[in-house]
Design an enzyme around this catalytic site. Structure first.
Site, mmCIF file in Angstrom:
data_model
loop_
_atom_site.group_PDB
_atom_site.id
_atom_site.type_symbol
_atom_site.label_atom_id
_atom_site.label_comp_id
_atom_site.label_asym_id
_atom_site.label_seq_id
_atom_site.Cartn_x
_atom_site.Cartn_y
_atom_site.Cartn_z
ATOM 1 N N SER A 202 -1.176 47.340 53.721
ATOM 2 C CA SER A 202 -0.688 48.275 52.724
ATOM 3 C C SER A 202 0.591 48.955 53.213
ATOM 4 O O SER A 202 1.577 48.278 53.512
ATOM 5 C CB SER A 202 -1.796 49.279 52.365
ATOM 6 O OG SER A 202 -1.535 49.913 51.138
ATOM 7 N N ASP A 310 -5.410 42.049 43.609
ATOM 8 C CA ASP A 310 -5.075 43.383 44.107
ATOM 9 C C ASP A 310 -4.394 44.169 42.991
ATOM 10 O O ASP A 310 -3.294 43.826 42.562
ATOM 11 C CB ASP A 310 -4.144 43.255 45.315
ATOM 12 C CG ASP A 310 -3.965 44.575 46.065
ATOM 13 O OD1 ASP A 310 -4.162 45.638 45.462
ATOM 14 O OD2 ASP A 310 -3.602 44.514 47.252
ATOM 15 N N HIS A 341 -7.650 44.900 46.991
ATOM 16 C CA HIS A 341 -6.899 45.458 48.121
ATOM 17 C C HIS A 341 -7.810 45.474 49.353
ATOM 18 O O HIS A 341 -8.281 46.524 49.793
ATOM 19 C CB HIS A 341 -6.428 46.866 47.749
ATOM 20 C CG HIS A 341 -5.286 47.364 48.572
ATOM 21 N ND1 HIS A 341 -4.100 46.694 48.696
ATOM 22 C CD2 HIS A 341 -5.149 48.492 49.320
ATOM 23 C CE1 HIS A 341 -3.267 47.381 49.473
ATOM 24 N NE2 HIS A 341 -3.895 48.474 49.877
#
Length: 630
Positions: A202, A310, A341
């Protein structure tokens, strides 16, 4: 008998760090206590201690002043390296630069950095990288991004100050900058072999990419996991705001230590004033938060991972970066999973750790293990069913135009529901319409959408790449949004990525990956895929602001009643529609579950059916589409 002599007699290959080749001299010719990397079965072995590893916290002056206090920001980072580095062992670095170590924290179990005894050194290190790689002859650095944890300054949400934080440490590792310990003593990285790999999920992944596109010498490889590559695309899509107003400033607040949030408010206010929320257009604010256009600067190889489902960092982040890597011949590999995610450590743990180990061994230790001769792409087709491909998009795909047409389905395109033959498809934008209302009951006429359906497919249809919707449409207002959804209507067991956990279930059992110390182990809760049988799957989607039909930089109001051409991409996908299933394309105006900015004009929209289509990246092209009945 020294370690090397023992290992040699056991038949294990020993790689002196300077040569990184199998030693062929007689055992007695070796220095008995010379520290060395050990390779067996093609990978480095855990021959160094973990509990006795050297731990340091260091500080380095940056080249920037994020909080505008007249002082250069100081970047803090924690180092763990094998004890043998004090006796001549040269090792590479695995670095995870992050803004999260004292706030959101890292991993599925939200591990934070922790100094338990107050001596200024870490006792608990998040994630498994230290436990696993330090015993195998690596150093691990966990770096606090500017304005977070032990670093000074204020976060700027992927602006230059964030992006250059890790570069400072890489410069130090390679003798181009000065670092000090807490006592102010200069510390040199005389144990470093000159190679660094960055990894992170991320925000951490975006920091790895932002460092790589600077072209900094000494960054040899990166492993970005579900990281934003174009921050405009993280909070916008084709002129539409997809996250709440001032999101950039809000995220900066989240990652700032609570006691510093008031101090950093002026920095956040400056970002909020410059982010262009009033229009959603692309402005100069986003240039420094863009990595794709800077890929030509890269010298680092890339192992890229992303979840195809995601909905946080959406898949267009990986695809745009991947396309740029290919255009610039960057050495690369790609993993695509069916989850949301989710870190690959929690998706395909054993295979991921093995792949990551071999990747770092090849790029950072010089172990010739053949990883770059293997298929470039690993792709999860269904829960825990993985396929490999030579590249992505899958070779043989061709952009294939599928008509959105009046009349019956299955006649070379997708037919409008109902199957009468109108010239135009008319509907009204409804900013409160839910996604379920949009995609459910596709055979039923609804006032706030158009539904186009194929006949049941007669053969599988595999798409791989980025679909594009092309509409010819009019509206009775000066502005509206447009949205499109590609749907698979057919019953199947699928990864349930929309439920809690984004496709995984965290179990109570654990397994361990690496060595332990009295305060830190490498054990983590296991996971399994969350699956469910469903009657449909939302395959991909896309939106645009009609005023941005010419450019995301410039908004041009519509002339009511005038027809315009609209072309916008859906999120990239790799998906197989099975025989007997029907392909659906849903056209809407506002799309509230994709965007935080619903258009309030409630425009009446008409789509010219004979001039509208969806271009699908079909593996096998037109012939495959015809074979499937399209």
């Amino acid at each position: 008998m020294g370690r090397i002599s023992r290992l040699w007699r056991a038949g294990i290959a020993v790689l002196p760090v300077a040569a990184l080749a199998v030693v062929g001299a007689a055992p007695q010719a070796l220095a008995i206590d010379t520290p060395a990397i050990v390779v067996q079965d093609g990978v480095t072995q855990p021959v160094f201690g973990y509990a006795d590893a050297i731990r340091e916290r260091l500080f380095i002056d940056s080249t920037f002043d994020s909080d505008k206090d007249g002082l250069r920001d100081i970047i803090a980072f924690d180092v763990m390296r094998p004890k043998a580095t004090a006796n001549g062992l040269k090792v590479p670095v695995v670095m995870d630069a992050s803004p999260y170590y004292s706030t959101v924290c890292r991993g599925n179990e939200s591990e934070c950095k922790a100094d338990l005894d107050g001596d200024g050194l870490l006792d608990k290190w998040p994630l498994f990288y230290d436990n696993y790689f330090v015993p195998r002859g690596y150093a691990v650095i966990l770096l606090d991004m500017v304005g977070t944890n032990n670093s000074t300054g204020c976060p700027t949400t992927n602006a230059n100050e964030d992006n250059l934080s890790a570069k400072q440490a890489i410069n130090w590792l390679n003798g181009r900058a000065t670092a000090r310990n807490a006592a102010g003593q200069v510390v040199k990285a005389d144990w470093h072999n000159g190679k660094t790999g960055m990894i992170g999920k991320s925000y951490d992944g975006s920091l790895a990419m932002s460092t790589a596109v600077t072209g900094v010498k000494g960054l040899t490889t990166i492993v970005p996991i579900s990281g934003p590559t174009e921050y405009y695309d993280y909070v916008r899509s084709n002129g539409v705001i997809t996250r709440g107003n001032s999101y950039v400033a809000s995220l900066a607040n989240t990652v700032t230590n609570p006691e510093r949030r008031d101090y950093c408010k002026p920095t956040r206010d400056a970002m909020a004033a410059a982010d262009g929320d009033e229009t959603g257009d692309y402005t100069s604010f986003w240039n420094e938060r863009s990595y794709v256009k800077k890929v030509p600067n890269m010298t680092a190889s890339v192992l890229l991972y992303h979840g195809l489902n995601d909905d946080n960092v959406r898949p267009d982040h990986f695809s745009k970066f991947w396309y740029a890597l290919a255009e610039n011949n960057v050495p690369r590999k790609l993993w695509l999973s069916q989850e949301g995610h989710v870190d690959p450590f929690d998706s395909r743990r054993a295979v991921w750790v093995n792949t990551l180990h071999r990747w770092f061994d090849f790029w950072l230790q010089g172990v010739q293990n053949g990883i770059m001769e293997e298929p470039r792409v690993d792709l999860e087709r269904s829960a825990d069913v993985w396929e490999t491909y030579a590249d992505w998009p899958v070779p043989g795909k061709a952009e294939t135009e599928i008509l959105l047409q009046p009349g019956t389905t299955g006649a070379g395109g997708l037919g409008l529901v109902p199957t009468a033959k109108p010239v135009n498809g008319a509907f009204q934008d409804n900013p409160t319409q839910s996604q379920n209302t949009m995609i459910l009951n596709p055979d039923t006429v609804q006032p706030n959408r158009l539904a186009f359906l194929s006949a049941p497919l007669t053969a599988p249809l595999h798409i791989s790449g980025t679909p594009v919707v092309q509409l010819r449409a009019t509206a009775d207002q000066t502005d509206t949004n447009l949205g499109a959804i590609l749907v698979d209507y057919g019953t199947a067991e699928r990864v349930n990525h929309r439920a809690s956990g984004e496709g995984i279930i965290t179990l109570e059992t654990s397994d361990c990956w690496g060595e332990t110390s009295p305060t830190d182990d490498g054990c983590y809760k296991q996971t399994q895929k969350r699956v469910a049988t469903s009657d449909l799957e939302l395959v991909t989607k896309g939106i645009m602001d009609a005023q941005n039909r010419q450019s995301i930089r410039i908004a041009v109001p519509l002339v009511p009643g005038e027809a315009y051409n609209y072309s916008f991409p859906l999120l990239p996908e790799d998906y197989v529609f099975e025989p007997g299933h029907r392909i659906g394309v849903i056209i809407v105006g506002s799309y509230s579950q994709y965007s935080s900015q619903a258009d309030q004009t409630r425009a009446n929209i008409e789509v010219a059916l004979k001039s509208s289509n969806i271009v699908l990246p079909v593996v096998g092209g037109t012939a495959a589409a015809h074979a499937a009945g399209l």
